[in-house]
Design a protein around this motif. Structure first.
Motif, short mmCIF file in Angstrom:
data_model
loop_
_atom_site.label_atom_id
_atom_site.label_comp_id
_atom_site.label_asym_id
_atom_site.label_seq_id
_atom_site.Cartn_x
_atom_site.Cartn_y
_atom_site.Cartn_z
N UNK A 118 -23.00 -4.48 -23.48
CA UNK A 118 -22.99 -3.02 -23.40
C UNK A 118 -23.29 -2.40 -24.76
N UNK A 119 -22.68 -2.97 -25.80
CA UNK A 119 -22.93 -2.47 -27.15
C UNK A 119 -24.41 -2.56 -27.50
N UNK A 120 -25.03 -3.71 -27.24
CA UNK A 120 -26.43 -3.90 -27.59
C UNK A 120 -27.31 -2.93 -26.81
N UNK A 121 -26.99 -2.70 -25.55
CA UNK A 121 -27.72 -1.70 -24.77
C UNK A 121 -27.60 -0.31 -25.41
N UNK A 122 -26.39 0.03 -25.84
CA UNK A 122 -26.13 1.36 -26.37
C UNK A 122 -26.73 1.58 -27.75
N UNK A 123 -27.13 0.51 -28.42
CA UNK A 123 -27.80 0.64 -29.71
C UNK A 123 -29.32 0.68 -29.58
N UNK A 124 -29.81 0.54 -28.36
CA UNK A 124 -31.24 0.64 -28.13
C UNK A 124 -31.72 2.03 -28.54
N UNK A 125 -32.89 2.09 -29.13
CA UNK A 125 -33.42 3.36 -29.64
C UNK A 125 -33.55 4.40 -28.52
N UNK A 126 -33.79 3.95 -27.29
CA UNK A 126 -33.91 4.89 -26.17
C UNK A 126 -32.56 5.45 -25.74
N UNK A 127 -31.46 4.82 -26.19
CA UNK A 127 -30.14 5.25 -25.76
C UNK A 127 -29.42 6.10 -26.80
#
Length: 581
Positions: free
Chosen positions: A174-183
């Protein structure tokens, strides 16, 4: 949101336990997210030592999780994991320029820290300064490289596999998803980086404008408290430059910025107690670093070679040329090649100045409250009673002008108790209720003619690299810190309390790693002078980045300046100097 890796946000907590057994073999075969989840659930209730089978790489599809080190028990230092994601969608504009890359990494690290607030996963982030650190790197191509601590959970001596699975297979993806530039909030990330770019641009103009420092109008210098570096939220007086010292500098994003320019030469900061003298100097000390938006000191910049000087009674000194300040000792000792295991306040301050100049500083920051009085001033009556041939100390007041005139070393000095420094000041700024006033002309009307002494540059030192080796003895390879006070380097405990421009605990570890790197990569080779070795190290770090220091080190660290590295080296009591040039 629900992450691409499945599941919602699953934050957990765990307990403790301990046990130490021979290290088991790593898990073989397929090592992916599903297998990791399966293995952690199977481990639930097993002996804590089985966690060691997790070591190695785990494929999560768009990122790789590497378990680098596993703690022996729940009370040991946290386990260490690395997350490498080659493509996080970070655009080239955010990573091509090294300044913007550092700022973007810092911003993402702070976001990660906030997201992990309730997790067993912890990421190292800074305070008010934006400093290169090991915990998060933005990599070429728009990816991320994260180094994270994890307190692996347990129940007594047994593994809490369900909580561990929730952390590694739920919270982490979840953390890695939330650090995505699109997020992320891209406008906020860009504004953060723009602010750092502006700060660097201001600092780069100082030398050409013959300035030591710049304090923007509207800056908030007071801090919340003596134990908080955050800005004072209520009652702080915004900084306003005296008209006579106001300059305008250009920034890429804010445009023209006006404020007080601190000229090269000797600047005296005076005023009554509690009127903001030391607050101004403290802001200048920290102005060698960039600050986060909202700090209040984003546009307070100081030349990056500025060094805070103080007395430091009890420190060791190894073959330092202090002869500009100390002459004709009654013992007959050679002050051009001075040693002491327990220096006095005056000799320690003299050594600190000479070592700073030796390391390349061209700006000294001094507060009378932390100096040795007998090295700062000797009034006329004392000189009449104790004649010069009986006093080996040459006060700083007689050396500060030749130090600038002959060697280009400026001084900013906070002085509240003696008007004698009016005699040597090029400009005098008075703080009155945190408002600065240019009182140079009034001070000059009170000044007297004063003879100068001579300041010959201290001789350069060549260090024996074998004396800077942490790989021998019982403490082999040990680098750790105790608060902001002590760096343990091998068998040596180095007192760093007086190195006041350490602003982050990770920099102390970074300084220890830098000492190791000085020897490992032969920057200290027994031939180069100390300054040449620091030059060589600085070039290597500029080329390869902060992670160059951490090869084989499993903890967090941040990048120190060359001046703090030199200061730590000089406080290493095992240090041996083989030659003075």
């Amino acid at each position: 949101m629900t992450g691409r890796h499945g599941g919602g946000r699953r934050y957990g907590s765990g307990g403790g336990g301990k046990g130490r057994r021979p290290e088991p073999e790593p898990i073989r075969g397929v090592r992916d997210e599903a297998r990791l989840s399966q293995e952690l659930l199977k481990m639930d209730g097993a002996s804590y030592g089985r966690y060691k089978t997790l070591k190695g790489d785990w494929d999560f599809g768009d990122f790789t999780l590497t378990v680098q080190r596993v703690q022996a028990d729940p009370f040991a230092p946290p386990s260490r994991i690395r997350v490498y994601r080659p493509d996080a969608g970070i655009p080239e504009s955010a990573w091509k320029d090294p300044i913007r890359r550092r700022a973007t990494a810092d911003h993402l690290g702070r976001r990660a820290h906030g997201l992990l607030r309730r997790s067993l996963l912890k990421i190292d982030t800074g305070g008010q300064e934006v400093i290169a650190r090991s915990s998060i790197q933005v990599i070429e191509g728009g990816g991320m490289d994260l180094r994270i601590g994890l307190n692996l959970p347990g129940h007594g001596r047994r593994i809490d596999g369900r909580t561990a699975e929730r952390e590694l297979c739920g919270v982490l993806p979840d953390l890695i998803d939330d650090l995505d530039w699109d997020e992320i909030d891209r406008d906020q990330a860009i504004a953060f980086a723009d602010s750092v770019v502006d700060t660097v641009a201001l600092r780069e103009q100082l030398t050409d404008r013959q300035l030591v420092a710049f304090v923007a109008d509207g800056a908030i210098l007071p801090r919340r408290s003596g134990i908080s570096d955050e800005p004072m939220s209520k009652g702080a007086v915004p900084f306003t430059s005296p008209e006579s010292l106001r300059v305008s500098l250009e920034t890429p994003h804010r445009g023209t910025v006006s404020g007080m320019g601190v000229p090269e030469g000797i600047t005296l900061v005076v005023g009554g107690g509690f009127h903001g003298k030391s607050t101004l100097l403290h802001a200048l000390e920290r102005g060698v670093y960039d600050h986060i938006p909202g700090d209040g000191r984003e546009l307070v910049v100081t030349r990056d070679d500025a060094v805070k000087i103080r007395a430091e009674e009890g420190r060791g000194i190894e073959r330092t040329d202090v002869s500009p300040f100390v002459r004709n000792l009654p013992t007959g000792a050679d002050t051009g090649d001075f040693r002491s295991d327990n220096a006095s306040g005056s000799t320690s301050q003299a050594a600190n100045i000479c070592e700073a100049v030796e390391a390349g500083s061209r700006a000294l920051l001094v507060d009378e409250d932390s100096t040795a009085t007998n090295l700062m001033i000797r009034d006329e009556r004392m000189q009449e009673l104790v004649h010069g041939d009986r006093e080996p100390l040459v006060p700083f007041i007689g050396l500060v002008r030749p130090l600038y005139r002959e060697h280009g070393v400026s001084t900013v000095l906070v002085m509240g108790g003696s008007g004698d420094y009016f005699d040597v000041a090029d400009q005098v700024v008075m703080l009155d209720a945190y408002r600065p006033h240019d009182v140079t002309e009034q001070a000059r009307s009170l000044a007297r003619e004063r003879p100068d002494a001579e300041f010959a540059l201290p001789r350069a030192r060549v260090v024996d690299p074998t004396s800077v080796d942490d790989t021998t003895g019982k403490g082999r390879g040990r680098i750790k810190r105790r608060d902001m006070d002590v760096l343990t380097f091998g068998d040596n405990d180095i007192d760093v309390r007086a190195v006041e421009q350490f602003v982050d605990p990770g920099q102390i570890i970074g300084a220890g790693l830098a000492l190791r790197l000085l020897v490992r990569d032969r920057h200290l080779d027994g031939e180069r002078t100390l300054r040449e070795a620091l030059d060589s190290l600085e070039r290597a770090l500029a080329e390869k980045g902060v992670t160059l220091m951490g090869d084989g080190f499993g903890g967090d660290y941040a990048l120190p300046r060359r001046h703090e590295i030199g200061a730590v080296l000089n406080r290493l009591r095992a240090l041996r100097v083989t030659e003075l040039r």
